[in-house]
Design an enzyme around this catalytic site. Sequence first.
Site, PDB file in Angstrom:
ATOM      1  N   ILE A  94       0.896  -1.161   0.000  1.00 39.99           N
ATOM      2  CA  ILE A  94       0.000   0.000   0.000  1.00 39.99           C
ATOM      3  C   ILE A  94       0.933   1.209   0.000  1.00 39.99           C
ATOM      4  CG2 ILE A  94      -0.327  -0.257   2.528  1.00 39.99           C
ATOM      5  CD1 ILE A  94      -3.143   1.011   2.164  1.00 39.99           C
ATOM      6  N   TYR A 140      -1.467   2.044  10.396  1.00 43.44           N
ATOM      7  CA  TYR A 140      -2.205   0.797  10.619  1.00 43.44           C
ATOM      8  C   TYR A 140      -2.842   0.769  12.010  1.00 43.44           C
ATOM      9  CZ  TYR A 140       0.404  -0.764   6.492  1.00 43.44           C
ATOM     10  OH  TYR A 140       0.935  -0.872   5.239  1.00 43.44           O
TER      11      TYR A 140
HETATM   12  C1  LIG Z   1       1.589   4.321   4.904  1.00 44.45           C
HETATM   13  C2  LIG Z   1       0.698   5.196   4.037  1.00 44.45           C
HETATM   14  C3  LIG Z   1      -0.041   4.323   3.012  1.00 44.45           C
HETATM   15  C4  LIG Z   1      -0.335   5.863   4.958  1.00 44.45           C
HETATM   16  O1  LIG Z   1      -1.173   6.689   4.196  1.00 44.45           O
HETATM   17  P1  LIG Z   1      -1.318   8.248   4.560  1.00 44.45           P
HETATM   18  O2  LIG Z   1      -2.471   8.771   3.789  1.00 44.45           O
HETATM   19  O3  LIG Z   1       0.002   8.914   4.385  1.00 44.45           O
HETATM   20  O4  LIG Z   1      -1.679   8.137   6.097  1.00 44.45           O
HETATM   21  P2  LIG Z   1      -2.319   9.218   7.065  1.00 44.45           P
HETATM   22  O5  LIG Z   1      -2.138  10.583   6.491  1.00 44.45           O
HETATM   23  O6  LIG Z   1      -3.701   8.785   7.410  1.00 44.45           O
HETATM   24  O7  LIG Z   1      -1.501   8.982   8.394  1.00 44.45           O
HETATM   25  C5  LIG Z   1      -0.146   8.828   8.491  1.00 44.45           C
HETATM   26  C6  LIG Z   1       0.129   8.830   9.989  1.00 44.45           C
HETATM   27  O8  LIG Z   1       1.513   8.709  10.178  1.00 44.45           O
HETATM   28  C7  LIG Z   1       1.950   9.744  11.053  1.00 44.45           C
HETATM   29  N1  LIG Z   1       3.338  10.021  10.728  1.00 44.45           N
HETATM   30  C8  LIG Z   1       3.848  10.744   9.731  1.00 44.45           C
HETATM   31  N2  LIG Z   1       5.186  10.707   9.780  1.00 44.45           N
HETATM   32  C9  LIG Z   1       5.509   9.951  10.865  1.00 44.45           C
HETATM   33  C10 LIG Z   1       6.719   9.547  11.448  1.00 44.45           C
HETATM   34  N3  LIG Z   1       7.897   9.891  10.939  1.00 44.45           N
HETATM   35  N4  LIG Z   1       6.671   8.772  12.572  1.00 44.45           N
HETATM   36  C11 LIG Z   1       5.499   8.365  13.093  1.00 44.45           C
HETATM   37  N5  LIG Z   1       4.317   8.728  12.570  1.00 44.45           N
HETATM   38  C12 LIG Z   1       4.326   9.502  11.469  1.00 44.45           C
HETATM   39  C13 LIG Z   1       1.017  10.881  10.778  1.00 44.45           C
HETATM   40  O9  LIG Z   1       1.031  11.801  11.842  1.00 44.45           O
HETATM   41  C14 LIG Z   1      -0.289  10.136  10.662  1.00 44.45           C
HETATM   42  O10 LIG Z   1      -0.802   9.783  11.939  1.00 44.45           O
HETATM   43  P3  LIG Z   1      -1.912  10.695  12.714  1.00 44.45           P
HETATM   44  O11 LIG Z   1      -3.069  10.814  11.779  1.00 44.45           O
HETATM   45  O12 LIG Z   1      -2.202   9.859  13.924  1.00 44.45           O
HETATM   46  O13 LIG Z   1      -1.244  11.993  12.962  1.00 44.45           O
HETATM   47  C15 LIG Z   1       1.499   6.301   3.277  1.00 44.45           C
HETATM   48  O14 LIG Z   1       2.061   7.198   4.219  1.00 44.45           O
HETATM   49  C16 LIG Z   1       2.598   5.752   2.390  1.00 44.45           C
HETATM   50  O15 LIG Z   1       2.379   5.447   1.227  1.00 44.45           O
HETATM   51  N6  LIG Z   1       3.832   5.645   2.936  1.00 44.45           N
HETATM   52  C17 LIG Z   1       4.984   5.198   2.160  1.00 44.45           C
HETATM   53  C18 LIG Z   1       4.856   3.739   1.748  1.00 44.45           C
HETATM   54  C19 LIG Z   1       4.722   2.808   2.907  1.00 44.45           C
HETATM   55  O16 LIG Z   1       5.417   2.910   3.915  1.00 44.45           O
HETATM   56  N7  LIG Z   1       3.792   1.842   2.741  1.00 44.45           N
HETATM   57  C20 LIG Z   1       3.551   0.831   3.725  1.00 44.45           C
HETATM   58  C21 LIG Z   1       4.448  -0.317   3.536  1.00 44.45           C
HETATM   59  S1  LIG Z   1       4.115  -1.572   4.732  1.00 44.45           S
END
Ligand SMILES: CC(C)(COP(=O)(O)OP(=O)(O)OC[C@H]1O[C@@H](n2cnc3c(N)ncnc32)[C@H](O)[C@@H]1OP(=O)(O)O)[C@@H](O)C(=O)NCCC(=O)NCCS
Length: 170
Positions: A94, A140
């Site tokens: 994802i 997650y």
């Molecule tokens: C993981 C992913 C799908 C989540 O989707 P998203 O739309 O970005 O997620 P959200 O905006 O709902 O939330 C991200 C959360 O991470 C938090 N976050 C951001 N950077 C962070 C960090 N460095 N450390 C901890 N939390 C962090 C945000 O604060 C948010 O949490 P909150 O809503 O409680 O504040 C997306 O960030 C992504 O594509 N990441 C890169 C690829 C990846 O890691 N995929 C998963 C592989 S297992």
Amino acid sequence: MIVREVTLKDIDALVELSKTTFFDTYGAKNTAADMKHYLETNFSKTVLCSELKDVNVFFYFLELENENVGYLKLNVGSAQTELKDAKSLEIERIYLKKAYQGKGLGLQLLKKAIAVAKEKAVTYIWLGVWEENPKAIQFYKKNGFEVFDTHTFLLGSDMQTDFMMRLNLK
Ligand SMILES: CC(C)(COP(=O)(O)OP(=O)(O)OC[C@H]1O[C@@H](n2cnc3c(N)ncnc32)[C@H](O)[C@@H]1OP(=O)(O)O)[C@@H](O)C(=O)NCCC(=O)NCCS
């Protein structure tokens, strides 16, 4: 904004998005050689085409104003990388492009995974997430997943630890 199934016609876009998002997520914390090996092995046209043809694998693009900003890869049955429980669905990938992270868009892909899981009548969703990926772990947990185990994952020559997380469906 739409979530739509990826087809063989989209193969070039899928290869490109898979490589870009994987590199952006893990490139800074891994060696160039390990990254290159992983990208070439797992995201070649041949590998992704055969996965697209697998009846137990489903890919979806998240499209925003005609741009693919993210994608989802789901596995059921024997296509799951572990467990292979007939009652489970795996979110294997994802990923959102960097510029679209942290805006709640990941939830659209997660909702799709939940909808597919319900359609397939499975009872839980599971996934593996690298222990050094706090943003994804936070995402997650926020959406109801709990850690139930750990497993090892080979990135090139580097053995890494993933948390196994699951979401029970009602
Ligand atoms: C993981 C992913 C799908 C989540 O989707 P998203 O739309 O970005 O997620 P959200 O905006 O709902 O939330 C991200 C959360 O991470 C938090 N976050 C951001 N950077 C962070 C960090 N460095 N450390 C901890 N939390 C962090 C945000 O604060 C948010 O949490 P909150 O809503 O409680 O504040 C997306 O960030 C992504 O594509 N990441 C890169 C690829 C990846 O890691 N995929 C998963 C592989 S297992």
